[in-house]
Design a protein around this motif. Structure first.
Motif, short mmCIF file in Angstrom:
data_model
loop_
_atom_site.label_atom_id
_atom_site.label_comp_id
_atom_site.label_asym_id
_atom_site.label_seq_id
_atom_site.Cartn_x
_atom_site.Cartn_y
_atom_site.Cartn_z
N THR A 173 116.29 59.22 -26.74
CA THR A 173 114.93 59.50 -26.27
C THR A 173 114.87 59.32 -24.76
O THR A 173 115.68 58.59 -24.17
CB THR A 173 113.90 58.58 -26.93
OG1 THR A 173 114.13 57.23 -26.49
CG2 THR A 173 114.00 58.64 -28.45
N SER A 174 113.89 59.96 -24.14
CA SER A 174 113.69 59.77 -22.71
C SER A 174 113.42 58.30 -22.39
O SER A 174 113.85 57.79 -21.35
CB SER A 174 112.52 60.63 -22.22
OG SER A 174 112.81 62.00 -22.35
N GLU A 175 112.73 57.62 -23.30
CA GLU A 175 112.42 56.20 -23.08
C GLU A 175 113.68 55.35 -23.10
O GLU A 175 113.77 54.36 -22.36
CB GLU A 175 111.44 55.71 -24.16
CG GLU A 175 110.02 56.22 -24.01
CD GLU A 175 109.88 57.71 -24.30
OE1 GLU A 175 110.71 58.25 -25.07
OE2 GLU A 175 108.95 58.33 -23.76
N GLU A 176 114.66 55.72 -23.91
CA GLU A 176 115.91 54.95 -23.93
C GLU A 176 116.65 55.08 -22.60
O GLU A 176 117.24 54.11 -22.11
CB GLU A 176 116.78 55.42 -25.10
CG GLU A 176 116.26 54.93 -26.45
CD GLU A 176 116.96 55.55 -27.64
OE1 GLU A 176 117.13 54.83 -28.66
OE2 GLU A 176 117.34 56.75 -27.58
N VAL A 177 116.61 56.27 -22.01
CA VAL A 177 117.19 56.44 -20.67
C VAL A 177 116.38 55.62 -19.66
O VAL A 177 116.94 54.92 -18.81
CB VAL A 177 117.20 57.92 -20.27
CG1 VAL A 177 117.74 58.08 -18.85
CG2 VAL A 177 118.05 58.74 -21.25
N ALA A 178 115.06 55.71 -19.75
CA ALA A 178 114.20 55.00 -18.81
C ALA A 178 114.39 53.49 -18.89
O ALA A 178 114.30 52.79 -17.88
CB ALA A 178 112.73 55.35 -19.09
N ASN A 179 114.67 52.97 -20.09
CA ASN A 179 114.90 51.53 -20.23
C ASN A 179 116.10 51.08 -19.41
O ASN A 179 116.07 50.01 -18.77
CB ASN A 179 115.13 51.18 -21.70
CG ASN A 179 113.87 51.30 -22.54
OD1 ASN A 179 112.77 51.33 -22.01
ND2 ASN A 179 114.03 51.39 -23.84
#
Length: 264
Positions: free
Chosen positions: A229-235
């Motif tokens: 997910t984009s959020e996993e990259v953002a984390n």
């Protein structure tokens, strides 16, 4: 571990949607003030509204500029002001046979994917070194490590991004300024999510089964067997930007689901 970026100011390029917007949202969620960027003023304004709604305590600035050009970078810098965190996320992508890639396309990809980050780092890094704190983060791709035949110009630029990030870490030797890259693989951006949902409906299959098919077809070595997910990259980006990541520099950090089969 609580990441606290209050009092820090971040620029995230190409951040009106997808991975870039998720990164901007993650940094704002940690308390940072954020400068977002897109090319279309209306799209940029809409992204600003979404961020301000979810993070009203943060100062959110949006600048519409084409950072794939020298003039666009200059206009962006004139408005953005000083920063502590630079996330170079801008990148263009296409599938095309090597023999069909023109000189103009090679140069356009290099200008956009590499020189945008080079120009911004050249402007902002001296200030980071002067105050002895800063974060330079470059979004790369697994294609920069395992060069595919159908997007070689894209892959070459993503290899260059890895080299630039490492070189800037050497430039910052002995300071509290870090420079790292993040290697991204198959990722569920809004556009990809819509395509997958459409395919699942047409084939009458669960969305996760479509994801597994995509992973098996395009990244057979991938261990996650789904899209990140984009959020996993953002984390990952939010962590690298944090004070807690002060000993991580000159590194290429992976959020690609284990598709690269080498240990290092």
């Amino acid at each position: 571990m609580k990441i606290e970026l209050k009092g820090r100011r971040a620029v995230v390029t190409a951040s009106t949607s997808g991975i870039g917007f998720a990164i901007a949202r993650g940094l704002a969620g940690a308390g940072a003030d954020v400068v977002i960027n897109g090319r279309n003023p209306e799209v940029t304004a809409a992204a600003i509204g979404r961020l301000k709604e979810s993070h009203p305590a943060c100062d959110i600035l949006g600048i519409s500029a084409d950072l794939g050009t020298s003039d666009g970078v200059d206009r962006f810098i004139d408005t953005a002001g000083d920063i502590d965190i630079l996330v170079n996320n801008l990148g263009i992508y296409e599938r095309v046979d090597f023999f069909d890639i023109t000189d103009a396309e090679w140069l356009r990809f290099f200008e956009t994917n590499v020189m945008s980050g080079v120009r911004l780092a050249r402007r902002y890094m001296p200030g980071m070194i002067a105050k002895d704190w800063g974060r330079l983060i470059f979004i790369s791709s697994e294609s920069g490590v395992t060069t595919p035949r159908d997007r070689m110009h894209y892959a070459v630029t993503k290899s260059a991004v890895l080299a630039v990030a490492r070189g800037l870490a050497e430039q910052a030797r002995g300071t509290a300024v870090t420079s790292n890259s993040v290697i991204v693989g198959l990722t569920m951006t809004e556009h990809v999510e819509r395509d997958i949902a459409r395919a699942a409906e047409e084939k009458k299959m669960p969305v996760m089964d479509i994801q597994r098919q995509i992973a098996a077809t395009y990244r057979p070595t991938q261990l996650l067997e789904r899209l990140a997910t984009s959020e996993e990259v953002a984390n990952m980006v939010t962590y690298i930007a944090s004070p807690q990541a002060s000993a991580t520099t000159g590194s290429a950090l992976r959020v690609e689901g284990g598709g690269i089969t080498t240990i290092l």
